[in-house]
Design an enzyme around this catalytic site. Structure first.
Site, PDB file in Angstrom:
ATOM      1  N   ARG A  55     -12.387  20.295  48.116  1.00  0.00           N
ATOM      2  CA  ARG A  55     -10.934  20.190  47.902  1.00  0.00           C
ATOM      3  C   ARG A  55     -10.182  21.076  48.894  1.00  0.00           C
ATOM      4  O   ARG A  55      -9.046  20.810  49.245  1.00  0.00           O
ATOM      5  CB  ARG A  55     -10.561  20.534  46.455  1.00  0.00           C
ATOM      6  CG  ARG A  55      -9.053  20.438  46.191  1.00  0.00           C
ATOM      7  CD  ARG A  55      -8.696  20.350  44.726  1.00  0.00           C
ATOM      8  NE  ARG A  55      -9.266  21.423  43.940  1.00  0.00           N
ATOM      9  CZ  ARG A  55      -8.846  22.695  43.971  1.00  0.00           C
ATOM     10  NH1 ARG A  55      -7.854  23.048  44.754  1.00  0.00           N
ATOM     11  NH2 ARG A  55      -9.425  23.605  43.210  1.00  0.00           N
ATOM     12  N   TYR A 108       9.984   3.252  53.238  1.00  0.00           N
ATOM     13  CA  TYR A 108       8.978   2.726  52.317  1.00  0.00           C
ATOM     14  C   TYR A 108       9.358   3.084  50.871  1.00  0.00           C
ATOM     15  O   TYR A 108       9.760   4.225  50.604  1.00  0.00           O
ATOM     16  CB  TYR A 108       7.616   3.314  52.701  1.00  0.00           C
ATOM     17  CG  TYR A 108       6.513   3.006  51.726  1.00  0.00           C
ATOM     18  CD1 TYR A 108       6.136   1.694  51.473  1.00  0.00           C
ATOM     19  CD2 TYR A 108       5.855   4.028  51.055  1.00  0.00           C
ATOM     20  CE1 TYR A 108       5.133   1.418  50.568  1.00  0.00           C
ATOM     21  CE2 TYR A 108       4.849   3.754  50.157  1.00  0.00           C
ATOM     22  CZ  TYR A 108       4.495   2.444  49.921  1.00  0.00           C
ATOM     23  OH  TYR A 108       3.506   2.173  49.014  1.00  0.00           O
ATOM     24  N   ASP A 180       7.590   9.074  59.882  1.00  0.00           N
ATOM     25  CA  ASP A 180       6.482   8.249  59.421  1.00  0.00           C
ATOM     26  C   ASP A 180       6.172   7.266  60.545  1.00  0.00           C
ATOM     27  O   ASP A 180       6.957   6.350  60.824  1.00  0.00           O
ATOM     28  CB  ASP A 180       6.894   7.525  58.128  1.00  0.00           C
ATOM     29  CG  ASP A 180       5.746   6.728  57.522  1.00  0.00           C
ATOM     30  OD1 ASP A 180       4.872   6.283  58.287  1.00  0.00           O
ATOM     31  OD2 ASP A 180       5.747   6.534  56.291  1.00  0.00           O
ATOM     32  N   LYS A 205      -3.476   2.189  56.885  1.00  0.00           N
ATOM     33  CA  LYS A 205      -2.964   1.086  57.713  1.00  0.00           C
ATOM     34  C   LYS A 205      -3.669   1.076  59.081  1.00  0.00           C
ATOM     35  O   LYS A 205      -4.882   0.993  59.117  1.00  0.00           O
ATOM     36  CB  LYS A 205      -1.443   1.195  57.803  1.00  0.00           C
ATOM     37  CG  LYS A 205      -0.755   1.392  56.440  1.00  0.00           C
ATOM     38  CD  LYS A 205      -0.884   0.195  55.555  1.00  0.00           C
ATOM     39  CE  LYS A 205      -0.494   0.343  54.110  1.00  0.00           C
ATOM     40  NZ  LYS A 205       0.058   1.539  53.584  1.00  0.00           N
TER      41      LYS A 205
HETATM   42  C1  LIG Z   1       5.366   3.094  56.153  1.00  0.00           C
HETATM   43  C2  LIG Z   1       4.491   3.560  55.030  1.00  0.00           C
HETATM   44  N1  LIG Z   1       4.390   4.864  54.781  1.00  0.00           N
HETATM   45  C3  LIG Z   1       3.612   5.346  53.782  1.00  0.00           C
HETATM   46  C4  LIG Z   1       2.921   4.481  52.951  1.00  0.00           C
HETATM   47  C5  LIG Z   1       2.091   5.043  51.838  1.00  0.00           C
HETATM   48  O1  LIG Z   1       0.750   5.053  52.201  1.00  0.00           O
HETATM   49  P1  LIG Z   1      -0.472   4.997  51.122  1.00  0.00           P
HETATM   50  O2  LIG Z   1      -0.378   3.674  50.447  1.00  0.00           O
HETATM   51  O3  LIG Z   1      -1.669   5.201  51.958  1.00  0.00           O
HETATM   52  O4  LIG Z   1      -0.216   6.113  50.163  1.00  0.00           O
HETATM   53  C6  LIG Z   1       2.987   3.108  53.185  1.00  0.00           C
HETATM   54  C7  LIG Z   1       2.241   2.166  52.320  1.00  0.00           C
HETATM   55  O5  LIG Z   1       2.399   0.992  52.394  1.00  0.00           O
HETATM   56  C8  LIG Z   1       3.805   2.636  54.245  1.00  0.00           C
HETATM   57  O6  LIG Z   1       3.923   1.322  54.491  1.00  0.00           O
END
Ligand SMILES: Cc1ncc(COP(=O)(O)O)c(C=O)c1O
Length: 384
Positions: A55, A108, A180, A205
């Site tokens: 962890r 998101y 992001d 992703k």
């Molecule tokens: C642009 C973006 N940021 C963050 C996330 C969150 O990622 P996770 O699903 O791996 O927690 C997503 C999920 O679809 C996303 O599309």
């Protein structure tokens, strides 16, 4: 010392790999690390040995975090159990009770929910701004504002904001910029090189790229990432060794995948634009992406059916393109924002944003563009 069966069963010896160097990274699938003696435990606490408890740290987590930090040209990185875990750690590394954050109005849904439903409970306030319409942050910054957060390419309408401009704006107001970069990846753009302090990825992703792992990575300024790492450890958002290993394994082909996926997307976007049954195509323009590397515009496309009532038939008629509410895998897939990520939207919000019933989000994969187009053609030609 001779051991009895029970003792031998438990104490299976594992080979030491110092002499036989494994080409691939071993998976340190362990919750804890063993020490020859107490002196070595002391060395760990003195920062002279790497690992004690998964962890708090594990070689597979480090491998992934360092790899993404290198690609993003960042000082340091930390991995997390998901993109959301990494976003949470990044936000909490900077924000505390009474602080204020500025966020792009198109982010998101999970990030919006984290800020709106959870961090608000700790007295962290948020203001959403349309970064495509506003020119400066002047009217939005208060003495409590600490951070600016936005996505390089937004979800699901794939708009690209003028990143260099907004980072400069944030700096002028003494704000930390966190970006992001999930949809663009460091193959296309490296926000740190423009002055962003933190960059976050859903490793789920493009970083992983195979739709077989859930992970997250935060990279950026050494001091902020060190604080974020403490948060990941304390809140229990650490990435499992196997998930870290899978993500790092997938990452190795990022450049090849992105090159092919972006090239395919360009062809598919052209096809969709000329199709009579498609009324709108959302795909970043060359002008918007002028600061991207490789003259590419990303591998995500959204489009709206001319006849929104045909949406169910469209998904059913696809032959091999899967309906799956995620993105960025090597296989082309489609999703439907209105019934998944943007389900909570009211009809009014749908009309105002353009995220309507007929909107399809397409994640273009590494197949042959002609095959992708043929399957979409079959979907669009569907008879009810
Ligand atoms: C642009 C973006 N940021 C963050 C996330 C969150 O990622 P996770 O699903 O791996 O927690 C997503 C999920 O679809 C996303 O599309």
């Amino acid at each position: 010392m001779t051991k009895q069966f029970e003792t031998k069963t438990v104490h299976i010896r594992h080979p030491h790999i110092q002499e036989d160097v494994s080409k691939a990274t071993p998976i340190y699938q362990t919750s804890v690390f063993a020490f020859p003696g107490l002196e070595e435990v002391e060395q760990y606490y003195a920062g002279e040995r790497g690992y004690l408890y998964t962890r708090n740290g594990n070689p597979n987590q480090t491998e992934l975090a360092d790899a993404v930090a290198t690609l993003e040209e960042a000082e340091k990185g930390v991995s997390a159990a998901s993109g959301m875990g990494a976003i949470m750690a990044g936000l909490l590394a900077v924000l505390g009770p009474g602080d204020h954050i500025l966020v792009s109005h198109e982010i998101y849904g999970g990030t919006y929910g984290l800020l709106h439903n959870e961090l608000s409970r700790f007295g962290i306030e948020m203001t959403s701004i349309n970064l495509n319409e506003e020119k400066t942050l002047d009217a939005f910054v208060t003495p409590k504002t600490k951070m600016l957060f936005f996505e390089t390419i937004t979800n699901p309408l794939l708009s690209v904001v003028d990143m260099p401009h907004w980072i400069t704006q944030a700096k002028a107001h003494g704000l930390v910029t966190m970006i992001d970069n999930t949809f663009a990846t460091p193959y296309l753009v490296r926000p740190i090189t423009y002055g962003a302090e933190l960059v976050v990825h859903s490793g789920t992703k493009y970083i992983g790229g195979h739709s077989d792992v859930t992970s997250g990575v935060l990279v950026g300024r050494q001091d902020l990432v060190a604080r974020a790492k403490q948060i990941v450890e304390t809140y229990g958002a650490s990435l499992s060794p196997f998930e870290a290993w899978l993500t790092a394994r997938g990452l190795k082909t990022l450049a090849l995948r992105m090159e092919k996926q972006c090239d395919n997307a360009k062809e598919v976007a052209e096809f969709l634009r000329s199709h009579p049954k498609v009324k709108a195509v959302y795909y970043p323009t060359e002008q918007e992406t002028a600061f991207f590397h490789h003259h590419k515009q990303g591998a995500m496309i959204s489009f709206c059916l001319a006849d929104e009532e045909k949406i169910y038939e469209f998904y059913r008629a696809l032959s091999w393109i899967k309906l799956a509410p995620s993105l960025a895998g090597v296989e082309t897939s489609v999703s439907h924002p209105v019934t998944t990520s943007h389900r909570a939207f009211t009809e009014e919000q749908r009309q105002a944003t353009g995220i309507t019933k007929g909107l399809v989000r397409l994640s273009v994969g590494i197949e042959t563009a002609r095959d992708i187009i043929a399957d979409l053609e079959q979907g669009l030609g569907a008879k009810s």
